[in-house]
Design an enzyme around this catalytic site. Structure first.
Site, PDB file in Angstrom:
ATOM      1  N   GLU A   1       2.828   6.843   0.448  1.00 13.28           N
ATOM      2  CA  GLU A   1       2.340   7.862  -0.481  1.00 13.28           C
ATOM      3  C   GLU A   1       1.599   9.000   0.200  1.00 13.28           C
ATOM      4  O   GLU A   1       0.390   9.210  -0.061  1.00 13.28           O
ATOM      5  CB  GLU A   1       1.412   7.223  -1.513  1.00 13.28           C
ATOM      6  CG  GLU A   1       2.060   6.141  -2.341  1.00 13.28           C
ATOM      7  CD  GLU A   1       1.148   5.644  -3.470  1.00 13.28           C
ATOM      8  OE1 GLU A   1      -0.069   5.841  -3.388  1.00 13.28           O
ATOM      9  OE2 GLU A   1       1.679   5.069  -4.433  1.00 13.28           O
TER      10      GLU A   1
ATOM     11  N   GLU B   1       6.716  -0.058  -5.214  1.00 15.38           N
ATOM     12  CA  GLU B   1       5.573  -0.577  -5.983  1.00 15.38           C
ATOM     13  C   GLU B   1       5.777  -0.276  -7.452  1.00 15.38           C
ATOM     14  O   GLU B   1       6.244   0.806  -7.823  1.00 15.38           O
ATOM     15  CB  GLU B   1       4.242   0.108  -5.588  1.00 15.38           C
ATOM     16  CG  GLU B   1       3.705  -0.269  -4.255  1.00 15.38           C
ATOM     17  CD  GLU B   1       2.398   0.455  -3.909  1.00 15.38           C
ATOM     18  OE1 GLU B   1       1.606   0.733  -4.832  1.00 15.38           O
ATOM     19  OE2 GLU B   1       2.197   0.734  -2.724  1.00 15.38           O
TER      20      GLU B   1
HETATM   21  C1  BG6 Z   1      -0.721   2.671  -5.052  1.00 15.15           C
HETATM   22  C2  BG6 Z   1      -1.172   2.296  -3.665  1.00 15.15           C
HETATM   23  O1  BG6 Z   1      -0.706   4.036  -5.218  1.00 15.15           O
HETATM   24  O2  BG6 Z   1      -1.514   2.224  -6.093  1.00 15.15           O
HETATM   25  C3  BG6 Z   1      -1.847   0.926  -3.581  1.00 15.15           C
HETATM   26  O3  BG6 Z   1      -0.097   2.373  -2.769  1.00 15.15           O
HETATM   27  C4  BG6 Z   1      -2.854   0.814  -4.709  1.00 15.15           C
HETATM   28  O4  BG6 Z   1      -2.438   0.799  -2.329  1.00 15.15           O
HETATM   29  C5  BG6 Z   1      -2.086   0.930  -6.025  1.00 15.15           C
HETATM   30  O5  BG6 Z   1      -3.619  -0.348  -4.662  1.00 15.15           O
HETATM   31  C6  BG6 Z   1      -2.992   0.802  -7.228  1.00 15.15           C
HETATM   32  O6  BG6 Z   1      -4.028   1.709  -7.168  1.00 15.15           O
HETATM   33  P1  BG6 Z   1      -5.523   1.248  -7.358  1.00 15.15           P
HETATM   34  O7  BG6 Z   1      -6.336   2.376  -6.893  1.00 15.15           O
HETATM   35  O8  BG6 Z   1      -5.645   0.977  -8.810  1.00 15.15           O
HETATM   36  O9  BG6 Z   1      -5.681   0.019  -6.507  1.00 15.15           O
END
Ligand code: BG6
Length: 468
Positions: free
Chosen positions: A158, A372
């Protein structure tokens, strides 16, 4: 290990799950420094987290038992190259070798990210002019060591969201709000990917190399010219600077002119920049899917940024909504029909379909892995540590239906990863916001793992769709 079948798995990132922050010769990273500094107002760190460093065998076994055939994880750069002397920490390689041995034992395909937000502290920041050469060196060391054992490599997780948090919201180190630095960071990230791809090609591996993009494409509720203009500028800001160079080997002149017109000084750009990106493009796209970028023309006249994990967001309904606005370019819109999660982010399953079909429109038939997709919740466990996370199941199921529809409609989707394999450190949100398919008990002294209801649901889902 075959990457030819559809890949079903889950994902983690080194700083978020490994713990062992100073063990076996690992050097300090910028997230170690930040979390140990007074800038970290919560005092929460990833020093131990769910201790994947010592629990990886158990974690991978559970993935295999859950029918998962791929694992996306990242390497800690400062575990492999702890100091600025380019000397490899063999114990760092040993940890990842053993982790990959374990994946191979179960036929789990490793999908490995070189940098997921965390840099060695001797690099300091993404604006360091040396970062792309250092990254290329690190990448070459990794490619030579692991070679074809890793079928899927990605360069940076990202770039946009990382640069955005570092230099727009300022909630990630170095905690700045500075658009000039955002652009320098972006430029260096583009170069990092291109230079790593160059190193990768020298080795003629059978593996593939890609990048992981965080945002979906910008969209608007209306399609009149002002709205479409806002969409274009939001895509400049969030998408095009990452994906055009990485996939097409170009950065459009119009984008560069728009950046200059914002008063950004581009004198840092290397005269050979265009040649470097032209000749070093990637093989596949990793696309993270969480929400859409819903925009409208900027009528507020302001530039401002908030994110779902700015320190003031506590997961209550009073949390600031996730917004971004750039004067004269665009601002976020709000569709009252769309639900928000507790951190002010839209829950909009169709964004999976929109993202994938728009990527195909702009980038053709490039293979895409959903690297993801996941839902952050305050999970409640029963006395046995079991979590009935129906909300997460509903989220994943709804998103997956749209993702599978995009595949049916001809998008070249090759794999899917739930974020996250087990509960882990959620950056500025700490440990209360959980995403895992498997619960980690942070209180019991053993970091006991208990699969959640979503783990069993996903296991059945994979079984049903394993041969798509
Ligand atoms: C993604 C990242 O954008 O979102 C992860 O690659 C991150 O590392 C995930 O944990 C969720 O975001 P957050 O800030 O709620 O943990």
């Amino acid at each position: 290990m075959s990457k030819d079948k559809f890949l079903w798995g889950s994902a983690t990132a080194a700083y978020q799950c490994e713990g062992a922050w100073d063990e076996d010769g690992k050097g300090p990273s910028i997230w170690d420094d930040y979390c140990h500094s007074t800038a970290n107002l919560t005092g929460i760190t990833g020093d131990v987290s769910c201790d994947h460093y010592h629990h990886f065998k158990e974690d991978i076994k559970m993935m295999a038992e859950g029918n998962q055939n791929t694992y996306r994880f990242s390497l800690s750069w400062s575990r492999i190259l702890p100091k600025d002397d380019h000397v490899v920490n063999e114990a760092g390689f040993r940890f990842y070798d053993e982790l990959i041995d374990e994946c191979e034992k179960y036929g789990i395909v490793p999908n490995v990210t070189l940098v997921h937000y965390d840099l060695p502290d001797y690099i300091g920041t993404w604006t360091n002019p040396k970062v792309s050469d250092e990254f290329a060196y690190y990448a070459s060391v990794v490619f030579k060591h692991f070679g074809n054992r890793i079928p899927l490599y990605t360069t940076i997780n990202e770039p946009n969201h990382n640069a955005y948090c570092n230099y727009c919201v300022g909630n990630y180190p170095p905690n700045e709000t500075n658009l000039q630095h955002y652009c320098e960071c972006a430029y260096n990230m583009i170069l990092c990917t291109a230079k790593a791809v160059k190193e990768f090609r020298k080795l003629n591996l059978n593996s593939l190399i890609g990048i992981v993009q965080g945002c979906g494409p910008a969209v608007s509720l209306k399609d009149d010219p002002e709205y479409l203009e806002a969409v274009k500028y939001c895509d400049y800001f969030c998408n095009d600077w990452v994906l055009d160079p990485a996939i097409k080997g170009i950065l459009e002149d119009e984008l560069i002119e728009a950046v200059k017109a914002k008063g950004i000084d581009l004198s840092f750009v290397d005269p050979n920049f265009k040649d470097i990106i032209k000749n070093n493009t990637i093989d596949f796209l990793g696309q993270n899917i969480y929400s859409r970028m819903l925009v409208k023309p900027n009528t507020s006249g302001i530039t401002s940024f908030t994110v779902n994990n700015a320190g003031n967001n506590d997961g209550t309904n009073n949390s600031a909504r996730e917004t971004r606005a750039i004067k004269d370019w665009f601002e976020f819109d709000r569709d009252e029909n769309t639900q928000l999660n507790k951190w002010g982010r839209e829950i909009y399953p169709k964004c999976g379909y929109i993202t994938l079909t728009k990527r195909k429109e702009r980038y053709g038939n490039i293979p895409i892995y959903i690297t993801e997709n996941g839902h952050g919740c305050y999970d409640i466990a029963d006395e046995n540590g079991y979590v009935e996370d129906d909300e997460r199941i509903e989220f994943l199921n709804n998103y997956l239906q749209w993702i599978l529809k995009a595949k049916e409609d001809g998008v070249n989707v090759q794999g899917y990863y739930v974020w996250s394999t087990m509960d882990l450190y959620s950056w500025i949100n700490g440990y209360k916001k959980r995403y895992g398919l498997v619960r980690v008990d942070y209180e019991d002294g053993n970091l006991k793992r208990t699969p959640k209801k979503s783990y069993y649901w996903y296991k059945e889902f994979i079984k049903k769709y394993q041969n798509i």
